[in-house]
Scaffold this active site. Structure first.
Site, mmCIF file in Angstrom:
data_model
loop_
_atom_site.group_PDB
_atom_site.id
_atom_site.type_symbol
_atom_site.label_atom_id
_atom_site.label_comp_id
_atom_site.label_asym_id
_atom_site.label_seq_id
_atom_site.Cartn_x
_atom_site.Cartn_y
_atom_site.Cartn_z
ATOM 1 N N LEU A 49 -0.254 -3.584 -5.651
ATOM 2 C CA LEU A 49 -1.579 -4.008 -5.051
ATOM 3 C C LEU A 49 -2.641 -3.929 -6.367
ATOM 4 O O LEU A 49 -3.353 -4.851 -6.110
ATOM 5 C CB LEU A 49 -1.814 -3.390 -4.405
ATOM 6 C CG LEU A 49 -0.876 -3.300 -2.829
ATOM 7 C CD1 LEU A 49 -1.468 -2.923 -1.564
ATOM 8 C CD2 LEU A 49 -1.367 -4.653 -2.199
ATOM 9 N N HIS A 272 3.904 14.075 2.659
ATOM 10 C CA HIS A 272 3.547 12.836 4.295
ATOM 11 C C HIS A 272 4.364 13.896 5.535
ATOM 12 O O HIS A 272 5.682 14.185 5.399
ATOM 13 C CB HIS A 272 3.906 11.411 3.667
ATOM 14 C CG HIS A 272 3.898 10.184 5.001
ATOM 15 N ND1 HIS A 272 3.716 11.156 6.042
ATOM 16 C CD2 HIS A 272 2.786 9.935 5.231
ATOM 17 C CE1 HIS A 272 3.724 9.906 6.770
ATOM 18 N NE2 HIS A 272 2.708 9.244 6.733
ATOM 19 N N SER A 290 5.684 5.179 9.198
ATOM 20 C CA SER A 290 4.421 5.349 9.675
ATOM 21 C C SER A 290 3.783 6.679 10.021
ATOM 22 O O SER A 290 4.492 6.735 11.236
ATOM 23 C CB SER A 290 3.504 3.973 10.156
ATOM 24 O OG SER A 290 2.093 4.380 10.009
ATOM 25 N N ARG A 336 -3.390 14.444 7.053
ATOM 26 C CA ARG A 336 -1.610 14.729 6.900
ATOM 27 C C ARG A 336 -1.396 15.708 5.956
ATOM 28 O O ARG A 336 -0.438 16.814 6.629
ATOM 29 C CB ARG A 336 -1.095 13.689 5.617
ATOM 30 C CG ARG A 336 -1.524 12.614 6.046
ATOM 31 C CD ARG A 336 -0.961 11.037 4.549
ATOM 32 N NE ARG A 336 -0.752 10.033 4.878
ATOM 33 C CZ ARG A 336 -0.766 8.455 4.605
ATOM 34 N NH1 ARG A 336 -0.587 8.427 3.715
ATOM 35 N NH2 ARG A 336 -0.555 7.499 5.837
ATOM 36 N N GLU A 431 -2.840 3.444 -7.701
ATOM 37 C CA GLU A 431 -2.402 5.115 -7.944
ATOM 38 C C GLU A 431 -2.529 5.622 -8.588
ATOM 39 O O GLU A 431 -2.629 7.334 -8.763
ATOM 40 C CB GLU A 431 -0.803 5.098 -6.834
ATOM 41 C CG GLU A 431 -0.338 6.734 -6.824
ATOM 42 C CD GLU A 431 1.022 6.818 -5.267
ATOM 43 O OE1 GLU A 431 1.045 5.012 -5.507
ATOM 44 O OE2 GLU A 431 1.065 7.941 -5.600
#
Lengths: 643, 253, 223
Positions: A49, A272, A290, A336, A431
């Site tokens: 991205l 996660h 997700s 998270r 990131e």
């Protein structure tokens, strides 16, 4: 402990009210005239991205851009695997959302270890990203009336997450990729696929090019430019088992570190909470589902340790919905790191379920009863299918079993407000940089940051770099290119000629296990000290006993992997060192010595309210730790609570 | 713990794009049914390296079925026997102890073999450069809710947009046609208002590039749809045809 | 008009040629079958129909040339696309299996179009040489059309060949009709099953209809 600000780390954050800073910065940035733009060459490494959006946007402005990726097509970068969504403070749902709330949620979610200026800018830009992506033809989920749809994500009390079923990252990346392809057609951009960056070339203190390996022919190639953008993603594959792509690696960032870019907060890793548990020795990766699943799924373990009844035989009274019990306000939607640690805590205490007791239930039975199976299928069908495919269990009938897995790394190369590293001309986006998520990233924020960096920040700040710095013309004939090339070549030669007995993968697996055991969800002074020694030992064995078959003049996937693992064996030590030095708990970094009586993270703001950035010195010497203090004026510095 | 399997693998080996390839046979043991197909190949490669042989090159990256990098013709089926599944998500429980598995690269003129099971799919990127986008520079966008899009169209566009560009459609088609791939992108943008301004040039440009790459034509056998790991429907090919007819009639060239 | 040539020489354009000519030829098949069914009504009616047809001195040649043109275009495009499609995969697979759910036939009609097409072509050549050019049996020239059909079709070998040809034709149009709809862009969830039923019915009518004539001649009009 040194707590004074390091002169090396000038964040270049504008002053004044936080809401005006980005505008103030933009007003002060210098511009490049339209006819001069075509004289500049820009290299973008990585086409996720951040990379794809930056490369396309810079090319649209008129610069000549070369975009590199190790995959066979820019469309395959691992941003594609992001499922849940992307945050934007649009307030389309009329739930009183605002830029300020997104800003505050993100600062708080990051456990007060990120820069206020950066985070506010991110929140401001979030709204533009959605518009841009819609205009590109990204098929976001919509309501029957034709308006964009939203859902809720962890760490927030509003619905601000835009999504494209469970494939938001894919759709956003394909949008950015399409912009990239358009610029390639226009002719101001060229994509170089199957190239892996192995070095950054710094001339007179400024980044001026890169060395890459052509992964098809094996040839080393050099490229010169006026600015280099590294958008090379995170380093989670250090842990071997992670939700990252197999090819994801730290090599580009590590090479830049060795050329003088400081590496910030490497110990901030995100585990996660909703991943499919490990189920065998041979396993090569972990699959995430997700966290939007937590919207309808309830997390629980049996009340009684070692309860081996099948889940449908355990009545409600014998279940411990521990997230709802501990965090009544946020319940299953806590941030998270909190959800992950709670799962680990329950499993470590003997309440875990499944073979080996290393998982907890994520139960949809109540949601299915309430909304019907069809509604749940419409919301999460692809995730349920994925779960069933991997585990061979039907999640519509039995609760899913989940366990945390390494997913995202908040640390990365240090960058200032312009996203420039400590090497002028070397920009780091997405990131790969450290800036916006602090010690823990909120769900649906990674996509937002990657695209904000690429579409809206780098195009302005890179232009400023080109406009303000006197850049002599350099070509790849410059001796510094020759030198970097020779160093890379000798390193490859060395790897190919060890001819030991162990495979690259076996080292990677062992390193990953060490990192997970000692530097995973919970870390201690003693464990970190011992793991540093263990990593050194493993690294020494690697350079003595690894076997890399084949040659350097061909497509050689084992050689690619060997180079990456060699860098991980150095980087892992830095990560552990950073974790050891940061003797506080914050976000994803949990030090056993620093916890509340409820086993939550306990920050030490007096000593650690700062960014730690590491400077490379030499292979046989410890790196130097530099500090950028963090100030919190707009979000009060408080102990984070999701209760 | 379920019992493990022993398998015979017949794998295509080819050193580089110009050399002649051949099948070689290997045996692997102690394969767990919970292993993915690629994890089974990992085991084979570890074994080969230890024995001093060169490991089998194959493309893979995300290993969760979304990046589209993995490929493989497994026993004559693109991505193996399971429908709507990529090779990385195919599990060994779909095979039986003692099975022989033939593993080949995608075969198509525009997908030359680079090494072993790795093929070059950059033809897909070149098709994309000829119209697989909306011309909108960064910063030009109106508010995301300024244009309403019927949910039905948004959903259909999304379904077409889920194409992962793996090339299974080409591999499975007896004509090595890329029509399903092209139709997915053309459909996505034809269904959305944002795609309308370039509707005509898009379909013409992408089809012309597809043809010049040397892909075969579509004979509506629907093998592509059956092989597609994300279930892209041949309905999109019909839409591509409609778009092409329309472009031919109203287009300026 | 260069855009026409450009459009029809692309991969989709060639498909359109196949679809349009194919559907037109199906129209001819329907008309031909309809006319032939008069055999069952009676000799008089059939002879009358044939004479009326052949008395069209202007329209008949135009129709014949048109048909020939359609047929040649269908054939040439088929050969061209088949060659191109084969060239698209210079190295074949060691092993191949369909991922489609198994159908009622050994091989789906769509995968053997070239084969059934060749059979149909041979059948057509034979049929023309029998009925139009009267090469195999010149003696039938003096017969009425009805008698001619009887004499030519009642030969057992001819009957078998004609039946095989008719079924090949049926199998060819089974895929051809629905494929033409798809190529012309007609694919809609609401109508797809209808299109499928239509092409199946049409294929059945063609196969059974045309193969019924040699059976009829053989069974009821043997010497």
């Amino acid at each position: 402990m040194m707590t004074a600000a390091s002169p090396l780390l000038n964040g270049r954050c504008p002053t004044g009210p936080v809401a005006d800073r980005w505008q103030k910065c933009k007003d002060e940035l210098k511009l490049v005239s339209p006819n001069n733009k075509r004289k500049f060459e820009i290299i973008v490494v990585g086409t996720g991205l951040a990379g794809a959006s930056a490369a396309a946007s810079l090319s649209e402005l008129g610069y000549n851009v070369k975009a590199f990726c190790f995959q066979d097509s820019p469309r395959r970068a691992h941003s594609i695997a992001a499922q849940g969504g992307i945050n934007a403070a649009k307030n389309y749902q009329n739930d009183n959302d605002s830029v300020n709330r997104l800003f505050a949620d993100t600062i708080k979610g990051g456990d007060f270890r990120s820069r206020e200026s950066n985070v506010h800018r991110l929140a401001e830009l979030s709204v533009n990203i959605i518009d841009q992506c819609v205009a590109q033809g990204v098929p976001f989920a919509r309501e029957y009336g034709g308006l964009l749809s939203n859902r809720t994500f962890g760490g927030s009390l509003v619905s601000r997450t835009f999504y494209a079923r469970g494939q938001t990252g894919q759709q956003l990346l394909l949008g950015a990729y399409s912009a990239l392809m358009r610029q390639q057609h226009v002719g101001r951009l060229k994509v170089f696929p199957r190239r892996e960056m192995l070095d950054v070339v710094v001339i007179d203190g400024v980044a001026r090019g890169i060395v890459v390996r052509n992964l098809v022919t094996g040839q080393l190639e050099t490229y010169a430019a006026d600015a280099v953008l590294m958008c090379t993603g995170g380093y989670g594959t250090l842990y071997y088992l992670s939700t990252l792509a197999k090819g994801s690696n730290v090599t580009a960032a590590w090479r830049a570190y060795k050329r003088g870019a400081l590496f910030a907060n490497p110990c901030y890793t995100q585990i996660h909470p909703t991943c499919i548990p490990v189920h065998g020795e041979y396993q090569s990766k972990l699959t995430l589902m997700s966290e939007s699943l937590r919207n309808d799924g309830r997390v629980w373990v049996p009340q009684k340790a070692g309860d081996t009844r099948s889940p449908d035989q355990i009545p409600d009274a014998d279940r411990d919905y521990y997230l709802e019990r501990r965090y009544p306000t946020y319940g299953n939607m806590v941030a998270r790191d909190v959800a992950s640690r709670a799962a680990k805590e329950r499993c470590d205490a003997g309440f875990g379920v499944g073979a080996g007791g290393q998982s907890v239930y994520l139960d949809f039975s109540e949601a299915i009863r309430r909304d019907g199976e069809a509604a749940i299928r419409a919301r999460y069908g692809n995730l349920f299918d994925m779960y069933q495919k991997i585990t061979d269990e039907n999640p519509y009938k039995n609760p899913m079993r989940i366990y945390p897995a390494v997913h995202y790394t908040m640390g990365g190369l240090w960058v200032d407000y312009h996203l420039q590293s400590t090497i002028p001309g070397l920009f780091v986006l997405g990131e790969a940089n450290f800036s916006d998520h602090g010690a823990n990233r909120l769900g649906a924020s990674a996509l937002m940051q990657g695209l904000a960096d690429g579409y809206f920040i780098a195009p302005y700040t890179v232009s400023n770099h080109l406009a303000t710095r006197k850049l002599e013309k350099v070509t790849t004939d410059h001796p510094e290119f020759e030198r970097c090339l020779a160093e890379t070549r000798s390193r490859t030669y060395k790897l190919l000629n060890i001819n030991g007995k162990r495979t690259v993968d076996s080292f990677h697996r062992e390193l990953g296990k060490l990192m997970w055991d000692y530097c995973g969800m919970s870390r201690s002074d003693k464990g970190l000290r011992s793991v540093i020694q263990k990593i050194r030992g493993l690294r020494e064995e690697f350079w003595r006993n690894v076997r890399v078959p084949g040659s350097g003049n061909e497509l050689n996937q084992n050689l690619e992997q060997a180079g990456r693992v060699a860098d991980f064996l150095e980087f892992g030590e830095l990560l552990a060192l950073d974790a050891l030095t940061r003797a506080e708990s914050c976000g994803g970094h949990f030090r056993e010595e620093s916890q509340t009586k409820d086993n939550d993270t306990l920050r030490d703001d007096a000593n650690f309210c700062h960014v730690a950035a590491w400077q490379y010195t030499a292979d046989d010497r410890d790196p130097v730790r530099h500090i950028e203090p963090l100030e919190f004026n707009d979000v009060p510095l408080i102990q984070r609570s999701y209760k | 713990m379920s019992p493990t399997m022993s398998l015979t693998l017949k794998v295509w080996r080819q050193a580089n794009p110009t050399s002649a390839g051949e099948f070689r046979t290997y045996k692997v043991h102690s394969i767990s049914p919970d292993q993915s197909f690629l994890e089974m190949l990992d085991v084979l490669n570890e074994q080969l390296i230890i024995n001093g042989e060169e490991p089998v090159a194959f493309d893979h990256d995300c290993r969760e079925g979304i990046c589209g990098m993995c490929s493989l013709m497994i026993n004559g089926q693109a991505h193996g026997p399971e429908r709507k599944t990529t090779t990385c998500q195919l599990h060994m429980r779909k095979f039986k102890d003692g099975d022989t598995i033939v593993i080949e690269p995608w075969r198509a003129k525009p997908f030359p073999v680079l090494r072993d099971l790795v093929v070059d799919r950059s033809a897909f990127d070149r098709i994309m450069t000829k119209g697989g986008y909306v011309t909108v520079n960064t910063g030009n966008a109106p508010d995301g809710n300024a244009i309403l899009i019927p949910k039905e169209n948004a959903d259909k566009a999304f379904e077409a947009a889920t194409c992962i560009g793996c090339g299974a459609c080409v591999a499975a088609c007896k004509n090595a046609s890329a029509m399903l791939f092209v139709s997915a992108k053309v459909s996505q943008l034809a269904l959305l208002p944002q795609g309308q301004p370039e509707r005509t040039q898009r379909v013409q440009g992408m089809v012309a590039q597809m043809d010049s790459e040397g892909f075969g034509g579509c004979t509506n056998t629907n093998e592509c749809e059956a092989a597609c790991p994300v279930g892209i429907s041949v309905e999109n090919i019909a839409r591509l045809n409609r778009e092409y007819i329309r472009a031919t009639v109203v287009g300026l060239t | 008009m260069s855009w026409v040539i450009k459009a029809f020489s692309s991969s989709i354009g060639k498909k359109l040629v196949m679809a349009i000519t194919g559907l037109a030829l199906c129209g001819f098949l329907a008309a031909h079958l309809g006319g032939n069914l008069l055999l069952y009504v009676g000799a008089e009616q059939y002879n009358h129909y044939a004479e009326a047809l052949h008395s069209q001195k202007l329209l008949l040649p135009i129709a014949e040339v048109g048909l020939l043109l359609l047929f040649v275009m269908h054939l040439v495009t088929a050969v061209r696309t088949t060659l191109e499609n084969r060239a698209a995969r210079p190295i074949g697979y060691e092993m191949r299996q369909s991922k489609l759910p198994p159908g009622p036939f050994l091989k789906p009609a769509s995968s053997v179009m070239y084969g059934t097409g060749i059979v149909v072509l041979l059948f057509l050549l034979l049929h023309l040489s029998d009925f139009k050019f009267e090469l195999r049996n010149p003696a039938v020239e003096s017969e009425t059309p009805f008698a001619k059909a009887q004499i030519l079709l009642r030969d057992p070998l001819t009957a078998i060949v004609y039946i095989i040809g008719s079924f090949a034709l049926g199998y060819h149009v089974l895929h051809g009709v629905q494929s033409a709809f798809q190529t012309l862009g007609f694919n809609h969830p609401k109508y797809n099953s209808g299109v499928k039923t239509l092409s199946t019915l049409f294929a059945l009518v063609v196969a059974l209809g045309f193969s019924s004539f040699p059976l009829w001649a053989w069974a009821f009009h043997s010497k």
